[in-house]
Scaffold this motif. Structure first.
Motif, PDB file in Angstrom:
ATOM      1  N   ASN A 174      45.927  36.068  32.498  1.00 25.90           N
ATOM      2  CA  ASN A 174      45.997  37.517  32.624  1.00 25.90           C
ATOM      3  C   ASN A 174      45.895  37.904  34.099  1.00 25.90           C
ATOM      4  O   ASN A 174      44.964  37.483  34.801  1.00 25.90           O
ATOM      5  CB  ASN A 174      44.858  38.161  31.824  1.00 25.90           C
ATOM      6  N   GLU A 175      46.836  38.708  34.557  1.00 27.84           N
ATOM      7  CA  GLU A 175      46.872  39.078  35.974  1.00 27.84           C
ATOM      8  C   GLU A 175      45.643  39.865  36.415  1.00 27.84           C
ATOM      9  O   GLU A 175      45.362  39.976  37.609  1.00 27.84           O
ATOM     10  CB  GLU A 175      48.132  39.881  36.279  1.00 27.84           C
ATOM     11  N   ARG A 176      44.912  40.423  35.463  1.00 22.74           N
ATOM     12  CA  ARG A 176      43.661  41.113  35.819  1.00 22.74           C
ATOM     13  C   ARG A 176      42.676  40.152  36.483  1.00 22.74           C
ATOM     14  O   ARG A 176      41.865  40.560  37.325  1.00 22.74           O
ATOM     15  CB  ARG A 176      42.993  41.675  34.565  1.00 22.74           C
ATOM     16  N   PRO A 181      47.325  44.298  32.977  1.00 28.59           N
ATOM     17  CA  PRO A 181      46.889  45.361  33.888  1.00 28.59           C
ATOM     18  C   PRO A 181      47.627  46.663  33.640  1.00 28.59           C
ATOM     19  O   PRO A 181      48.838  46.675  33.413  1.00 28.59           O
ATOM     20  CB  PRO A 181      47.230  44.788  35.277  1.00 28.59           C
ATOM     21  N   GLY A 182      46.891  47.765  33.646  1.00 29.60           N
ATOM     22  CA  GLY A 182      47.483  49.078  33.433  1.00 29.60           C
ATOM     23  C   GLY A 182      47.664  49.458  31.984  1.00 29.60           C
ATOM     24  O   GLY A 182      48.091  50.581  31.699  1.00 29.60           O
ATOM     25  N   GLN A 199      36.660  46.677  33.884  1.00 29.76           N
ATOM     26  CA  GLN A 199      37.830  47.506  33.573  1.00 29.76           C
ATOM     27  C   GLN A 199      38.552  46.996  32.334  1.00 29.76           C
ATOM     28  O   GLN A 199      39.012  47.787  31.502  1.00 29.76           O
ATOM     29  CB  GLN A 199      38.791  47.524  34.757  1.00 29.76           C
ATOM     30  N   ALA A 200      38.634  45.682  32.181  1.00 30.39           N
ATOM     31  CA  ALA A 200      39.271  45.128  30.988  1.00 30.39           C
ATOM     32  C   ALA A 200      38.525  45.530  29.733  1.00 30.39           C
ATOM     33  O   ALA A 200      39.136  45.939  28.728  1.00 30.39           O
ATOM     34  CB  ALA A 200      39.337  43.606  31.098  1.00 30.39           C
ATOM     35  N   ASP A 218      39.082  49.160  28.989  1.00 32.04           N
ATOM     36  CA  ASP A 218      40.433  49.375  28.479  1.00 32.04           C
ATOM     37  C   ASP A 218      40.584  48.883  27.045  1.00 32.04           C
ATOM     38  O   ASP A 218      41.495  49.316  26.328  1.00 32.04           O
ATOM     39  CB  ASP A 218      41.450  48.678  29.376  1.00 32.04           C
ATOM     40  N   ALA A 241      36.904  43.772  37.666  1.00 32.89           N
ATOM     41  CA  ALA A 241      38.041  43.407  36.811  1.00 32.89           C
ATOM     42  C   ALA A 241      37.599  43.196  35.371  1.00 32.89           C
ATOM     43  O   ALA A 241      38.278  43.632  34.427  1.00 32.89           O
ATOM     44  CB  ALA A 241      38.714  42.148  37.356  1.00 32.89           C
TER      45      ALA A 241
END
Length: 286
Positions: free
Chosen positions: A23-25, A116-117, A56-57, A60, A53
């Motif tokens: 995962n790019e996160r 991400p995002g 935030q994951a 989200d 990171a």
């Protein structure tokens, strides 16, 4: 790792995934590489972009994190990580609910967190049917999350919640929306019963599926720092953003399943499982 359909059985226990984080996160964070290698953990007092990171994951994914992703690992992060570990361990048996991010927890998060995002989750989800009855909401008590589905069984959003204590538990089972109170009504009832606006801006009243009184509601809270815990008198608390979204989405007569865990045997997916639609999802940040 192949995606799980909502309501499907968890994958069998297997050797933990190997190789770098995908995962790019997480893949570009040097401090997370140390965690992955087993050289360190993230816990109370940890700081930095790797902590942010992870925070935030989890936010989200709809896990309650009062104060947001600030890069500082404190009591709220410990609680949030533990709730994720409770969720993940049935699919990743090596994960333990310690409240610290170790290699096993990081690998599970790497597999389950959205890109991400993005928000939400696409695998290891509860099914939108309870004993074959379609539901609009599934409240999962042990991980303190509320899942909102549309009428076609597509996942719309995931919100953090707080549920009842051991002495005043939130009862598991199939419930039905029987009434909706707006902000003025919610505040008035809170003042009458508890001396203040304890129910937040909305209340959604629930009965049992047969129409008998449950004494429970979905509602807001004036104590968002307690979300993610067992603290209520039986009702299911949410932050303002979450309860407003639930209030707008639900109608009288809609069904709500309250379950102990994401793998509750009463839950199942529709015969043809819709792809989760989280394009408009708003995950709880409180």
């Amino acid at each position: 790792m192949p995606a799980n359909s909502p309501g499907s059985s968890p994958p069998p226990a297997a050797a933990p995934p190997t190789g770098p984080l995908r995962n790019e996160r997480f893949s570009s964070q040097p401090d997370l590489a140390e965690v992955l290698a087993g050289k360190s953990t993230l816990g109370s007092g940890s700081k930095g972009p790797g902590v942010r990171a992870v925070q935030q994951a989890l936010a989200d994914m709809g896990f309650s994190l009062h104060g947001g992703a600030d890069g500082a690992f404190g009591a709220q992060s410990t609680k949030t990580v533990r709730n994720f570990q409770v969720h993940a361990r049935s699919a990743f048996p090596e994960v333990q609910p310690t409240g610290k991010v170790d290699a096993a927890t990081l690998r599970a998060l790497d597999a389950l967190a959205p890109a991400p995002g993005q928000r939400g989750q696409t695998q290891h989800l509860p099914g939108p049917r309870y004993k074959s009855t379609p539901v609009r909401v599934v409240v999962v008590k042990n991980e303190h999350r509320t899942f909102l589905f549309n009428s076609q069984g597509q996942l719309q959003a995931i919100f953090g919640n707080a549920v009842g204590t051991r002495h005043t538990p939130t009862d598991s089972g199939l419930k039905k929306v029987t009434g909706k109170l707006n902000e003025a009504q919610s505040h008035a009832l809170g003042k009458k019963l508890w001396g203040g606006p304890v129910f937040g801006p909305r209340i959604i009243d629930l009965s049992w599926a047969d129409g008998s009184r449950s004494g429970e509601e979905l509602h807001g809270t004036n104590a968002p720092a307690q979300l993610g815990e067992d603290v209520s008198h039986g009702c299911v608390r949410h932050d303002d953003t979450a309860i407003l979204a639930l209030y707008d989405a639900l109608r009288v007569g809609d069904m709500v399943a309250i379950v102990d865990s994401v793998n509750d045997p009463h839950l199942s997916a529709p015969p043809s499982t819709p792809t989760p639609d989280l394009s408009g999802a708003v995950a709880s940040r409180e």
